[in-house]
Design a protein around this motif. Structure first.
Motif, PDB file in Angstrom:
ATOM      1  N   THR A   1      29.031  45.864  52.590  1.00 24.31           N
ATOM      2  CA  THR A   1      28.863  44.431  52.339  1.00 24.31           C
ATOM      3  C   THR A   1      30.198  43.814  51.959  1.00 24.31           C
ATOM      4  O   THR A   1      30.469  42.639  52.256  1.00 24.31           O
ATOM      5  N   VAL A   2      31.038  44.585  51.284  1.00 26.51           N
ATOM      6  CA  VAL A   2      32.364  44.143  50.899  1.00 26.51           C
ATOM      7  C   VAL A   2      33.345  45.256  51.240  1.00 26.51           C
ATOM      8  O   VAL A   2      33.003  46.442  51.164  1.00 26.51           O
ATOM      9  N   SER A   3      34.536  44.879  51.648  1.00 29.92           N
ATOM     10  CA  SER A   3      35.536  45.891  52.006  1.00 29.92           C
ATOM     11  C   SER A   3      36.212  46.433  50.755  1.00 29.92           C
ATOM     12  O   SER A   3      36.268  45.774  49.713  1.00 29.92           O
ATOM     13  N   CYS A   4      36.734  47.611  50.897  1.00 32.73           N
ATOM     14  CA  CYS A   4      37.463  48.217  49.788  1.00 32.73           C
ATOM     15  C   CYS A   4      38.699  47.388  49.456  1.00 32.73           C
ATOM     16  O   CYS A   4      39.035  47.202  48.282  1.00 32.73           O
ATOM     17  N   VAL A   5      39.374  46.879  50.468  1.00 34.40           N
ATOM     18  CA  VAL A   5      40.558  46.051  50.232  1.00 34.40           C
ATOM     19  C   VAL A   5      40.190  44.798  49.453  1.00 34.40           C
ATOM     20  O   VAL A   5      40.917  44.381  48.540  1.00 34.40           O
ATOM     21  N   ASP A   6      39.062  44.185  49.782  1.00 31.25           N
ATOM     22  CA  ASP A   6      38.643  42.993  49.048  1.00 31.25           C
ATOM     23  C   ASP A   6      38.365  43.314  47.580  1.00 31.25           C
ATOM     24  O   ASP A   6      38.677  42.519  46.673  1.00 31.25           O
ATOM     25  N   VAL A   7      37.760  44.459  47.318  1.00 32.11           N
ATOM     26  CA  VAL A   7      37.475  44.850  45.945  1.00 32.11           C
ATOM     27  C   VAL A   7      38.777  45.010  45.163  1.00 32.11           C
ATOM     28  O   VAL A   7      38.947  44.451  44.063  1.00 32.11           O
ATOM     29  N   VAL A   8      39.705  45.767  45.726  1.00 29.60           N
ATOM     30  CA  VAL A   8      40.977  46.011  45.034  1.00 29.60           C
ATOM     31  C   VAL A   8      41.760  44.714  44.857  1.00 29.60           C
ATOM     32  O   VAL A   8      42.328  44.452  43.790  1.00 29.60           O
ATOM     33  N   THR A   9      41.791  43.891  45.872  1.00 28.39           N
ATOM     34  CA  THR A   9      42.526  42.632  45.790  1.00 28.39           C
ATOM     35  C   THR A   9      41.944  41.712  44.716  1.00 28.39           C
ATOM     36  O   THR A   9      42.682  41.058  43.967  1.00 28.39           O
ATOM     37  N   THR A  10      40.630  41.677  44.639  1.00 29.53           N
ATOM     38  CA  THR A  10      39.972  40.820  43.637  1.00 29.53           C
ATOM     39  C   THR A  10      40.391  41.209  42.230  1.00 29.53           C
ATOM     40  O   THR A  10      40.754  40.355  41.403  1.00 29.53           O
ATOM     41  N   PHE A  11      40.367  42.499  41.939  1.00 25.10           N
ATOM     42  CA  PHE A  11      40.711  42.936  40.589  1.00 25.10           C
ATOM     43  C   PHE A  11      42.222  42.898  40.349  1.00 25.10           C
ATOM     44  O   PHE A  11      42.655  42.665  39.216  1.00 25.10           O
ATOM     45  N   ARG A  12      43.003  43.077  41.404  1.00 27.54           N
ATOM     46  CA  ARG A  12      44.453  42.891  41.244  1.00 27.54           C
ATOM     47  C   ARG A  12      44.761  41.466  40.825  1.00 27.54           C
ATOM     48  O   ARG A  12      45.540  41.225  39.891  1.00 27.54           O
ATOM     49  N   ASP A  13      44.146  40.504  41.500  1.00 29.18           N
ATOM     50  CA  ASP A  13      44.404  39.103  41.178  1.00 29.18           C
ATOM     51  C   ASP A  13      43.920  38.760  39.764  1.00 29.18           C
ATOM     52  O   ASP A  13      44.561  37.986  39.038  1.00 29.18           O
ATOM     53  N   ARG A  14      42.804  39.343  39.377  1.00 32.28           N
ATOM     54  CA  ARG A  14      42.285  39.087  38.031  1.00 32.28           C
ATOM     55  C   ARG A  14      43.221  39.677  36.969  1.00 32.28           C
ATOM     56  O   ARG A  14      43.464  39.053  35.925  1.00 32.28           O
ATOM     57  N   LEU A  15      43.743  40.858  37.233  1.00 37.14           N
ATOM     58  CA  LEU A  15      44.704  41.467  36.305  1.00 37.14           C
ATOM     59  C   LEU A  15      45.917  40.570  36.104  1.00 37.14           C
ATOM     60  O   LEU A  15      46.393  40.370  34.985  1.00 37.14           O
ATOM     61  N   GLU A  16      46.431  40.033  37.182  1.00 35.79           N
ATOM     62  CA  GLU A  16      47.609  39.178  37.102  1.00 35.79           C
ATOM     63  C   GLU A  16      47.288  37.849  36.422  1.00 35.79           C
ATOM     64  O   GLU A  16      48.091  37.331  35.648  1.00 35.79           O
ATOM     65  N   GLU A  17      46.109  37.319  36.674  1.00 39.83           N
ATOM     66  CA  GLU A  17      45.746  36.008  36.137  1.00 39.83           C
ATOM     67  C   GLU A  17      45.739  36.004  34.614  1.00 39.83           C
ATOM     68  O   GLU A  17      46.135  35.020  33.984  1.00 39.83           O
ATOM     69  N   TYR A  18      45.296  37.110  34.018  1.00 38.68           N
ATOM     70  CA  TYR A  18      45.171  37.162  32.557  1.00 38.68           C
ATOM     71  C   TYR A  18      46.127  38.163  31.917  1.00 38.68           C
ATOM     72  O   TYR A  18      45.923  38.584  30.775  1.00 38.68           O
ATOM     73  N   ALA A  19      47.203  38.471  32.628  1.00 33.94           N
ATOM     74  CA  ALA A  19      48.179  39.427  32.085  1.00 33.94           C
ATOM     75  C   ALA A  19      48.808  38.919  30.795  1.00 33.94           C
ATOM     76  O   ALA A  19      49.360  39.712  30.021  1.00 33.94           O
ATOM     77  N   PHE A  20      48.699  37.624  30.517  1.00 30.79           N
ATOM     78  CA  PHE A  20      49.274  37.071  29.280  1.00 30.79           C
ATOM     79  C   PHE A  20      48.580  37.629  28.033  1.00 30.79           C
ATOM     80  O   PHE A  20      49.095  37.501  26.926  1.00 30.79           O
TER      81      PHE A  20
END
Length: 846
Positions: free
Chosen positions: A212-231
């Motif tokens: 239903t979702v690709s592995c790349v999409d899963v990793v990318t989603t959490f990568r972006d979330r990590l960066e968004e709140y890295a502060f």
């Protein structure tokens, strides 16, 4: 090889020491050391040999192995091993010393101390000083000069595998992760990648395996979330490139119908003391930002084997203490304070939905505290379930590799794929027959719920609030909050699920256990040092070696902790104290075999530490005996009045304690609690992202203004239905490592006042201004102060330093403007001469 249980000595000698010894290298340069599994022998009750006999036995064993591996004649191989074991003084002396120590412990375990023996006398600072000076430095010196921290790890603790094995019967068989089936949900709602945030691990696995979702999409989603709140400060080293490459590889496999493991494509983060590949492992320490370990983490390898994808190495309080790293403090996204420690990055990243689960570690409170501060659940596995190999041990006797995750329904799935079975790198590991928590017959489980009613009370005489802990103990100022209401809901949940339970008031718990205080070995709690506590003392692992360097200690909370007048690190392997060895084994048997456990499978209580009621010989006693402990978040409540940001969420968890090897029972009971509808309704609060971003828009590394903005006085009265979780005067405070003028401050004040930048985004992640007492130590012999411990830091600074034997040179010292030269005997020349900054190539002048 005869089985004498000397696992650590064999591993150290055969796998690390021998290849680095000149005698060996000159005779057979191309022979690789034998695999670890070859030289590991299980523990045994056989009578110990003399040190000399054991050394001869080791030599004989290695002769045979090297003769076979290198196709050497027996005489040739014998000459090699004899030269190493008997003719290399550092090797010979350490074999003799460590085996003598081990034999002493063998003798101690087979003897009974006199009735009037006083355990506390073994804990004077004098005895610690003597042991530290005479043993620990000597042990570390040779092995770490050869850049093999793990060799030093095993020698001081080669016999520690026996501790719990003397307390309780171990499983005689186990199973593998693939032997335990889990049914994935089939009705997971999904409209796009943003749905993955806060989604459970089983749900994500279902979406991935159904494509239903690709592995790349899963990793990318959490990568972006990590960066968004890295502060928030939760990340040290991102692993994005390798994670995305692995995700693309897995998508290709999934397209072919190949599933490599239950956790396939699930991203995760880990506390930054695990080594995965060749990446740095910082221990949260600014000087170690580029320093790798020598041994790979067994737990990481196991998770990767089952398809999980490491996405980030997460912050830990420096050298595993507190919520402050070398780059600043880590915060909870719920605007309720810092992230707790020392698994601070794990708790914070999980709480904001930046990862589905995180690997954490606890020596004493490092899983419990982040769970409390970040309003997430966590688990400390029971004895031997997860290997500590390659995980940078702090205290081998009490370290546990565990995890945090949001939902108890995922805990069995995660732990099944994380447990390592028997690992040659960790003598404490065991193979356990794990059970899917869904297969637990709840009607067969008996639970004891520790009830009570407590509240905040104002002490007029002292002018401060305190918690009335005699009725309900709590941890971190939060876990006892609203305890009567919460236990009422838990009982409702058990009634609905058919779980049998008894209740008891906390003050009556002492009637449930035998009275250990009547034992003649029980220490006197009124005598200083009477508790068998290891709060300030550490085992023989890589972290302990780091602490041999004073500059390393100075840049952590570990600086002379527990002994303000001492100038040495506290790296004492506790097995060296025969009384402690005997006492912990003795009291561990009493506790784990207490008739109490014939009546109950699980105890539910408010505090995060020892089960209340019995007389524990140490505050961290259950860390020694390795009970299974699970922290189950069961209550959350928005409290906008508590902070000027208006975004604070408060919450509390219950603690579930079971005997070792019953983790699955904890998980089953925890799921019953969290999935009960009224409790589930109390767990829906999320971080207020707008308030969070606004509050941290101008955060500094040590964000003092954040703590000044707590306003419990604006809330309804404390102890009322809508009152704050803590009263005025008891709000969270800045970590001592950040606090100016505090004896444990190690973030320089001006550096702490800078705008926060995550280390992976800094131009220089190890700036001089960020190192506590940098100028003082840069003007010393850096071979001893820096380079011996963190060679990558010296490389980073551009110092051309060679620190081997007596031929040591410092050709250039850019930061201090000084040049140190050595003659051929290693003596300093022109020490403290300054270079003309305008003419650095000029000759030195007296």
């Amino acid at each position: 090889m005869k089985d004498y249980g000397k696992r650590g000595v064999l591993v150290a000698l055969a796998c690390y020491l021998l290849p680095s010894t000149e005698a060996f290298a000159s005779v057979t340069k191309d022979v690789s050391p034998p695999p670890v599994s070859v030289v590991v022998s299980p523990p045994s009750a056989s009578p110990p040999l003399s040190a000399e006999e054991f050394a001869a036995d080791v030599a004989s064993y290695l002769t045979a192995k090297y003769a076979e591996a290198a196709q050497l004649s027996d005489d040739h191989a014998s000459a090699v091993t004899s030269a190493i074991i008997f003719n290399t003084p550092p090797v010979q002396s350490e074999v003799v010393h460590m085996l003598s120590l081990t034999n002493g412990l063998e003798h101690w375990r087979n003897s009974v101390p006199p009735v009037d023996f006083k355990i506390e006398k073994m804990f004077s600072f004098d005895s610690q000083t003597a042991y530290d000076a005479a043993k620990m430095d000597k042990i570390a010196e040779y092995y770490y000069e050869n850049n093999s921290p793990e060799a030093g790890l095993y020698l001081p603790r080669n016999d520690d595998m026996t501790l719990v094995r003397e307390m309780i019967s171990l499983p005689t068989e186990g199973n593998e992760a693939e032997d335990v089936a889990f049914e994935l949900p089939t009705d997971v709602p999904y409209s796009g990648p943003s749905d993955l945030i806060y989604m459970g691990v089983l749900d994500i696995a279902s979406l991935v395996q159904s494509r239903t979702v690709s592995c790349v999409d899963v990793v990318t989603t959490f990568r972006d979330r990590l960066e968004e709140y890295a502060f928030l400060g939760y990340m040290i080293t991102p692993l994005y490139e390798s994670a995305l490459a692995k995700a693309a590889e897995y998508d290709a496999l999934l397209a072919d119908g190949t599933i490599i493991g239950q956790l396939m494509c699930i991203p995760f983060g880990m506390k930054d003391h695990h080594q995965i590949d060749e990446e740095p492992t910082s221990y949260g320490h600014i000087l170690f930002y580029k320093q790798p370990q020598t041994i790979k983490s067994t737990v990481m390898a196991k998770l990767i084997e089952h398809g999980a994808i490491p996405l980030a190495k997460l912050s830990m309080g420096t050298l595993a203490s507190g919520s402050v790293t070398g780059w600043g403090e880590v915060y909870s996204p719920y605007l309720n304070g810092n992230s707790g420690g020392s698994s601070c990055g794990s708790g914070s990243a999980l709480a904001i939905g930046a990862l589905p689960f995180v690997v954490s570690e606890e020596t004493w409170g490092s899983i419990a505290s982040p769970a409390a501060n970040n309003l997430v659940s966590g688990h400390i596995p029971s004895y031997g379930g997860t290997s500590r190999g390659g995980a940078g041990l702090l205290a081998s006797e009490t370290d546990h590799i565990g995890f945090h995750a949001r939902y108890l329904k995922d805990f069995g799935f995660i732990y099944n794929n994380m447990r390592t079975g028997e690992d040659p790198l960790d003598g404490d590991t065991v193979s356990v027959p794990f059970v899917n928590p869904k297969a637990v017959n709840l009607s067969d489980i008996k639970v004891l719920i520790v009830e009570g009613d407590a509240e905040w009370v104002f002490d007029e005489e002292r002018g401060r609030w305190y918690w009335s802990s005699s009725s309900v103990s709590q941890s971190y100022g939060t876990t006892g909050w609203k305890w009567p209401e919460r236990t009422a809901l838990i009982k409702e949940a058990f009634d609905a699920a058919g779980v049998s339970y008894d209740t008891i008031n906390e003050e009556d718990m002492s009637t449930q256990f035998q009275d250990y205080s009547q034992d003649p070995l029980f220490p006197d709690p009124d005598v200083p040092g009477g508790w068998l506590s290891i709060l300030w003392q550490y085992g023989g692992g890589p972290a302990a070696f780091m602490q041999q360097g004073q500059i390393i200690l100075e840049n952590s909370l570990r600086k002379n902790r527990g002994c303000p007048d001492c100038s040495y690190p506290k790296n004492i392997p506790m097995k060296a104290y025969r009384a402690v060895q005997y006492a912990m084994s003795h009291f561990g048997r009493l506790f784990l075999q207490d008739p109490f456990w014939d009546k109950y499978d699980v105890v539910i209580h408010a505090g995060s530490g020892n089960v209340p009621g019995y007389q524990a010989v140490a505050g961290n006693f259950e860390q020694w005996v390795r009970t299974s402990k699970t922290f189950v978040m069961d209550y959350m409540k928005e409290q906008p009045c508590l902070h000027k940001s208006g975004g604070t969420v408060s919450g509390a968890y219950v603690t579930l304690t079971a005997l070792p090897f019953r983790d699955h029972i904890n998980f089953a009971i925890g799921e019953v609690i969290q999935e009960y509808a009224p409790i589930k309704a109390n767990l829906q609060a999320k971080a207020n992202e707008d308030a969070l971003k606004a509050t941290f828009a101008n955060r500094t590394r040590c964000f003092a203004d954040f703590y000044d903005d707590f306003t419990p006085e604006l809330c309804p009265p404390v102890n009322s239905a809508d009152g704050p979780i803590y009263p005025p005067g008891r709000t969270p405070g800045m970590g001592s490592a950040c606090r100016p003028g505090n004896g444990y401050q190690h973030v320089p004040t001006e550096f702490g006042m800078e705008p926060y930048v995550p280390p992976h985004l800094m131009d220089d992640p190890m700036p001089d201004r960020g190192v506590w007492k940098y100028e003082e130590y840069a003007d010393t012999d850096v071979c001893e102060t820096f380079c011996k411990f963190v060679p990558t830091y010296c490389e980073h600074k551009g110092w051309d330093v060679q620190c081997s034997g007596d031929m040591r040179r410092k050709l250039e010292s850019k930061p201090s403007g000084k040049v140190i030269k050595y003659d051929e005997q290693g003596k300093k020349i022109n020490w403290n001469l300054h270079i003309d900054p305008d003419d650095p190539e000029a000759e030195y002048k007296n």
